[in-house]
Design a protein around this motif. Structure first.
Motif, PDB file in Angstrom:
ATOM      1  N   THR A  43      -2.505   5.319  -0.882  1.00 42.48           N
ATOM      2  CA  THR A  43      -4.175   5.787  -1.023  1.00 42.48           C
ATOM      3  C   THR A  43      -4.725   4.469  -1.787  1.00 42.48           C
ATOM      4  O   THR A  43      -4.233   4.071  -2.507  1.00 42.48           O
ATOM      5  CB  THR A  43      -4.333   6.991  -1.918  1.00 42.48           C
ATOM      6  OG1 THR A  43      -3.653   6.915  -3.234  1.00 42.48           O
ATOM      7  CG2 THR A  43      -3.571   8.242  -1.243  1.00 42.48           C
ATOM      8  N   GLY A  44      -6.050   4.462  -1.519  1.00 42.05           N
ATOM      9  CA  GLY A  44      -6.820   3.339  -2.339  1.00 42.05           C
ATOM     10  C   GLY A  44      -6.519   2.053  -2.029  1.00 42.05           C
ATOM     11  O   GLY A  44      -5.828   1.590  -1.017  1.00 42.05           O
ATOM     12  N   PRO A  45      -6.906   1.068  -2.620  1.00 37.41           N
ATOM     13  CA  PRO A  45      -6.847  -0.251  -2.256  1.00 37.41           C
ATOM     14  C   PRO A  45      -5.241  -0.762  -2.852  1.00 37.41           C
ATOM     15  O   PRO A  45      -4.841  -0.103  -3.643  1.00 37.41           O
ATOM     16  CB  PRO A  45      -7.871  -1.167  -3.200  1.00 37.41           C
ATOM     17  CG  PRO A  45      -7.816  -0.086  -4.160  1.00 37.41           C
ATOM     18  CD  PRO A  45      -7.818   1.202  -3.826  1.00 37.41           C
ATOM     19  N   TYR A  50      -8.603  -3.510   0.599  1.00 37.88           N
ATOM     20  CA  TYR A  50      -8.812  -2.424   1.047  1.00 37.88           C
ATOM     21  C   TYR A  50      -8.283  -2.388   2.799  1.00 37.88           C
ATOM     22  O   TYR A  50      -9.098  -3.104   3.363  1.00 37.88           O
ATOM     23  CB  TYR A  50     -10.136  -1.496   1.018  1.00 37.88           C
ATOM     24  CG  TYR A  50     -10.387  -1.251  -0.370  1.00 37.88           C
ATOM     25  CD1 TYR A  50     -10.643  -0.097  -0.995  1.00 37.88           C
ATOM     26  CD2 TYR A  50     -11.003  -2.413  -1.174  1.00 37.88           C
ATOM     27  CE1 TYR A  50     -10.939   0.079  -2.259  1.00 37.88           C
ATOM     28  CE2 TYR A  50     -11.352  -2.111  -2.470  1.00 37.88           C
ATOM     29  CZ  TYR A  50     -11.325  -0.890  -2.840  1.00 37.88           C
ATOM     30  OH  TYR A  50     -11.839  -0.625  -4.217  1.00 37.88           O
ATOM     31  N   TRP A 108       0.757  -1.341  -0.146  1.00 37.92           N
ATOM     32  CA  TRP A 108      -0.123   0.098  -0.166  1.00 37.92           C
ATOM     33  C   TRP A 108       0.994   1.111   0.133  1.00 37.92           C
ATOM     34  O   TRP A 108       0.580   2.177  -0.697  1.00 37.92           O
ATOM     35  CB  TRP A 108      -0.921   0.104   1.339  1.00 37.92           C
ATOM     36  CG  TRP A 108      -1.855   1.147   1.246  1.00 37.92           C
ATOM     37  CD1 TRP A 108      -3.168   1.404   0.551  1.00 37.92           C
ATOM     38  CD2 TRP A 108      -1.696   2.057   2.215  1.00 37.92           C
ATOM     39  NE1 TRP A 108      -3.486   2.647   1.071  1.00 37.92           N
ATOM     40  CE2 TRP A 108      -2.852   2.864   2.009  1.00 37.92           C
ATOM     41  CE3 TRP A 108      -0.949   2.415   3.318  1.00 37.92           C
ATOM     42  CZ2 TRP A 108      -3.227   4.153   2.789  1.00 37.92           C
ATOM     43  CZ3 TRP A 108      -1.215   3.614   4.228  1.00 37.92           C
ATOM     44  CH2 TRP A 108      -2.370   4.467   4.010  1.00 37.92           C
ATOM     45  N   GLU A 130     -11.452  -7.953  -1.875  1.00 36.25           N
ATOM     46  CA  GLU A 130     -12.375  -8.201  -3.179  1.00 36.25           C
ATOM     47  C   GLU A 130     -11.523  -9.150  -4.418  1.00 36.25           C
ATOM     48  O   GLU A 130     -10.658  -8.546  -4.907  1.00 36.25           O
ATOM     49  CB  GLU A 130     -12.490  -6.804  -3.824  1.00 36.25           C
ATOM     50  CG  GLU A 130     -13.454  -5.961  -3.100  1.00 36.25           C
ATOM     51  CD  GLU A 130     -13.788  -4.465  -3.701  1.00 36.25           C
ATOM     52  OE1 GLU A 130     -13.169  -4.320  -4.952  1.00 36.25           O
ATOM     53  OE2 GLU A 130     -14.604  -3.931  -3.380  1.00 36.25           O
ATOM     54  N   LEU A 183      -9.683  -5.674   7.087  1.00 37.36           N
ATOM     55  CA  LEU A 183      -9.433  -5.052   5.602  1.00 37.36           C
ATOM     56  C   LEU A 183     -10.728  -5.731   4.863  1.00 37.36           C
ATOM     57  O   LEU A 183     -11.610  -6.347   5.376  1.00 37.36           O
ATOM     58  CB  LEU A 183      -8.203  -5.774   5.091  1.00 37.36           C
ATOM     59  CG  LEU A 183      -7.789  -7.010   4.980  1.00 37.36           C
ATOM     60  CD1 LEU A 183      -8.686  -7.790   3.845  1.00 37.36           C
ATOM     61  CD2 LEU A 183      -6.315  -7.316   4.635  1.00 37.36           C
ATOM     62  N   LYS A 184     -10.764  -5.182   3.547  1.00 39.97           N
ATOM     63  CA  LYS A 184     -11.902  -5.660   2.764  1.00 39.97           C
ATOM     64  C   LYS A 184     -11.175  -6.050   1.536  1.00 39.97           C
ATOM     65  O   LYS A 184     -10.437  -5.595   0.797  1.00 39.97           O
ATOM     66  CB  LYS A 184     -12.741  -4.280   2.391  1.00 39.97           C
ATOM     67  CG  LYS A 184     -13.822  -4.767   1.439  1.00 39.97           C
ATOM     68  CD  LYS A 184     -14.719  -3.388   1.095  1.00 39.97           C
ATOM     69  CE  LYS A 184     -15.793  -3.864  -0.091  1.00 39.97           C
ATOM     70  NZ  LYS A 184     -16.354  -3.065  -0.747  1.00 39.97           N
ATOM     71  N   GLU A 193      -9.784   1.535   7.699  1.00 38.98           N
ATOM     72  CA  GLU A 193      -9.652   3.098   8.327  1.00 38.98           C
ATOM     73  C   GLU A 193      -9.217   2.775   9.821  1.00 38.98           C
ATOM     74  O   GLU A 193      -9.939   2.007  10.483  1.00 38.98           O
ATOM     75  CB  GLU A 193     -10.625   3.959   8.076  1.00 38.98           C
ATOM     76  CG  GLU A 193     -11.078   4.218   6.810  1.00 38.98           C
ATOM     77  CD  GLU A 193      -9.919   5.007   5.836  1.00 38.98           C
ATOM     78  OE1 GLU A 193      -9.575   5.918   6.531  1.00 38.98           O
ATOM     79  OE2 GLU A 193      -9.597   4.826   4.779  1.00 38.98           O
ATOM     80  N   SER A 209      -3.718  -3.567  -4.773  1.00 37.40           N
ATOM     81  CA  SER A 209      -4.009  -4.272  -6.126  1.00 37.40           C
ATOM     82  C   SER A 209      -2.640  -5.463  -6.154  1.00 37.40           C
ATOM     83  O   SER A 209      -1.449  -4.798  -6.503  1.00 37.40           O
ATOM     84  CB  SER A 209      -4.250  -3.727  -7.294  1.00 37.40           C
ATOM     85  OG  SER A 209      -5.261  -2.746  -7.252  1.00 37.40           O
ATOM     86  N   ARG A 228      -8.009  -6.981  -5.095  1.00 37.48           N
ATOM     87  CA  ARG A 228      -7.966  -5.694  -4.373  1.00 37.48           C
ATOM     88  C   ARG A 228      -8.292  -5.875  -2.976  1.00 37.48           C
ATOM     89  O   ARG A 228      -9.327  -6.506  -2.402  1.00 37.48           O
ATOM     90  CB  ARG A 228      -8.928  -4.706  -4.926  1.00 37.48           C
ATOM     91  CG  ARG A 228      -8.368  -4.374  -6.391  1.00 37.48           C
ATOM     92  CD  ARG A 228      -9.140  -3.092  -6.886  1.00 37.48           C
ATOM     93  NE  ARG A 228     -10.919  -3.494  -6.813  1.00 37.48           N
ATOM     94  CZ  ARG A 228     -11.778  -2.717  -7.704  1.00 37.48           C
ATOM     95  NH1 ARG A 228     -11.273  -1.555  -7.868  1.00 37.48           N
ATOM     96  NH2 ARG A 228     -12.775  -2.908  -7.637  1.00 37.48           N
ATOM     97  N   ASP A 266     -10.622 -10.386   6.423  1.00 38.69           N
ATOM     98  CA  ASP A 266     -11.675  -9.637   5.850  1.00 38.69           C
ATOM     99  C   ASP A 266     -12.934  -9.638   6.731  1.00 38.69           C
ATOM    100  O   ASP A 266     -13.480  -8.863   7.182  1.00 38.69           O
ATOM    101  CB  ASP A 266     -11.865 -10.109   4.644  1.00 38.69           C
ATOM    102  CG  ASP A 266     -13.339  -9.614   4.081  1.00 38.69           C
ATOM    103  OD1 ASP A 266     -13.402  -8.135   3.693  1.00 38.69           O
ATOM    104  OD2 ASP A 266     -13.989 -10.113   3.444  1.00 38.69           O
TER     105      ASP A 266
END
Length: 96
Positions: free
Chosen positions: A35-37, A85, A29, A73, A70-71, A88, A39, A83, A65
């Motif tokens: 920033t963002g997910p 995430y 990251w 995908e 985290l999330k 926060e 990948s 991906r 997850d």
């Protein structure tokens, strides 16, 4: 990052593999700009996290997850990166 360690401190579900994988994802990251997910393909993350088996990698990722750290995908496509995430900091504090 401090919130991750504070959140896992009293979470008995978290083991060494969870921490290693989260740190590997955090490193990616940061490399991607913070920033963002994230990948990535599993074969890119597994050596960084020192996880040798893909079954372990996917189990630990799904658990992170499920636990709210985290999330995830999944892409379900060998040619496309999944991906992730990172949660926060406020979400980590509220979750545990």
């Amino acid at each position: 990052m401090h919130n991750f360690f504070a959140a896992i401190l009293y979470d008995p579900r978290i083991g060494v593999s969870h921490i290693a994988l989260y740190m590997a994802l955090y490193r990616c990251w940061i490399k991607e700009g913070g920033t963002g997910p994230v990948s990535a393909f599993s074969h890119e993350i597994m050596p960084i996290a020192k996880i040798a088996g893909s079954a372990t990698y996917h189990r630990v990722l799904r658990e992170l997850d499920e636990y709210g750290y985290l999330k995830y995908e999944p892409s379900f496509n060998r040619m496309r990166r999944s991906r992730m995430y990172l949660a926060e900091p406020a979400a980590l504090d509220a979750g545990n």
